[in-house]
Write an enzyme that holds these catalytic residues in place. Structure first.
Site, PDB file in Angstrom:
ATOM      1  N   CYS A  15       0.807  -1.219   0.000  1.00 50.15           N
ATOM      2  CA  CYS A  15       0.000   0.000   0.000  1.00 50.15           C
ATOM      3  C   CYS A  15       0.840   1.269   0.000  1.00 50.15           C
ATOM      4  O   CYS A  15       0.304   2.365  -0.176  1.00 50.15           O
ATOM      5  CB  CYS A  15      -0.938  -0.012   1.205  1.00 50.15           C
ATOM      6  N   HIS A  40      -3.424   6.766   2.470  1.00 48.87           N
ATOM      7  CA  HIS A  40      -3.841   5.476   1.923  1.00 48.87           C
ATOM      8  C   HIS A  40      -5.243   5.158   2.419  1.00 48.87           C
ATOM      9  O   HIS A  40      -5.549   5.312   3.607  1.00 48.87           O
ATOM     10  CB  HIS A  40      -2.858   4.396   2.368  1.00 48.87           C
ATOM     11  N   ASN A  77     -10.267  -0.711  -0.060  1.00 48.02           N
ATOM     12  CA  ASN A  77      -8.805  -0.655   0.009  1.00 48.02           C
ATOM     13  C   ASN A  77      -8.241  -1.220  -1.293  1.00 48.02           C
ATOM     14  O   ASN A  77      -8.312  -2.411  -1.547  1.00 48.02           O
ATOM     15  CB  ASN A  77      -8.326  -1.478   1.207  1.00 48.02           C
TER      16      ASN A  77
END
Length: 348
Positions: free
Chosen positions: A123, A273, A304
């Site tokens: 990520c 993020h 996500n």
């Protein structure tokens, strides 16, 4: 002894010139996830802030999604594909060890013969790619660099894992990094904490599917037949990751502000993020960001998307007018490794 190497001929500074995104057409609400796990829409929303996510169809591959996002970023930057000197792709969901998917993408967008390579930084991958791109531009190895964050995490989702089944989505985000006359991408604060690597991981390696003898060796012993092995998926220790993200990543974000010489009051936009709404809200509180700062909360409808989450959120903020060209933004990515990367940028 005097060096015979000429000084680099790159630009003194680099900036993000254009951004593009691609979200798969299929929208998956929480109700569909609940067919596989014992939970509720209210529980998922309260724990993660996620209401829907996008999942790719058979034709929406890592490559095709990247090409779509890249085309938009190139157009937004006002350059041609032939001007791109390097293509950097961050992903954990391209399942061929080689060749790098970046080479295929470079060819499909008509970029000529640029340097092209993949990176695996979970990520934080977009931040890693952005940092490398800045270096290439300022060093003179490329005038324009295409940075892509792309994932098909639906391929690595265990729908029976109550802790992660609702988290992940698919998509691609891309930016063009090019020369600038003034600082527009700050120093990167990045790093890793490998002692915490087990908190986010793929459950099995692809080698578990090998049932044939290895060269010069015997057939694997005691290994179940491939058809008996559960397909690898991403798993995580939710509470440990949450605590780490909330407490440690706020410190990293503050360090990025400090090295850029920017205070929270100077910020226009915060793009963390898109892992979890509770993490985002906690970071905003810890950093004491003014209410005037626009905060990306794309996770609600996108889930996500790992390396794709920051460029996707950036593209949506600009497209909806919540952020504007020239705004000062703090971006931070963090995830499997555990790795992280934060920097301050001027939005394209």
């Amino acid at each position: 002894m005097t060096s015979k190497i000429k000084p680099s001929q790159g630009s003194p500074y680099a900036r993000i010139m254009g951004v593009g995104g691609y979200r798969p057409t299929r929208v998956v609400p929480n109700e569909e996830i609940l067919k596989h796990i014992e939970s509720s829409d209210e529980w998922i929303r309260s724990r993660s802030g996620i209401a829907t996510r996008h999942w790719a169809g058979p034709e929406e591959t890592v490559a095709t999604m990247s090409v779509e996002a890249s085309g938009k970023a190139i157009a937004d930057a006002g350059i041609t594909p032939e001007q791109i000197g390097a293509v950097i792709v961050s992903t954990v969901s391209h399942f061929k060890q080689t060749p790098a998917i970046a080479t295929e993408i470079a060819h499909r967008i008509g970029a000529g013969k640029p340097a092209a390579f993949d990176i695996s930084a979970g990520c934080a991958g977009f931040g890693y790619g952005l940092t490398l791109a800045k270096g290439l531009v300022t060093e003179g190895s490329a005038e324009y660099v295409l940075v892509i964050g792309v994932e098909r995490l639906s391929d690595l989702t265990d729908l029976e894992d109550r802790a992660t089944a609702f988290l992940f989505g698919d998509g691609a985000g891309a930016v063009i990094v090019g020369p600038a006359k003034e600082p527009a991408i700050g120093p990167t604060v990045w790093g890793s904490e490998g002692d915490k690597a087990e908190t986010i991981k793929q459950t099995l390696g692809w080698d578990v599917y090998r049932s044939t003898p290895v060269p010069g060796g015997d057939a694997p012993e005691g290994r179940p037949a491939p058809e008996e092995i559960r397909y690898p998926a991403i798993t995580q220790e939710g509470q440990a990751v949450f605590r780490w993200a909330v407490f440690e990543m706020a410190k990293v974000a503050q360090q990025a502000l400090d090295v850029a010489g920017v205070s929270p009051d100077d910020l226009d936009v915060f793009i963390p993020h898109q892992a979890n709404m509770r993490i985002i809200d906690s970071m905003v509180k810890t950093l004491k960001l003014p209410e005037s700062v626009t905060v990306a909360r794309d996770v609600e409808t996108t889930g996500n998307t790992s390396a794709a989450s920051i460029p996707l959120a950036m593209e949506r903020l600009l497209a909806t007018g919540q952020a504007k060209s020239g705004d000062t933004a703090l971006v931070i990515g963090f995830g499997a490794g555990l790795v992280y990367a934060a920097t301050v940028v001027t939005l394209p």
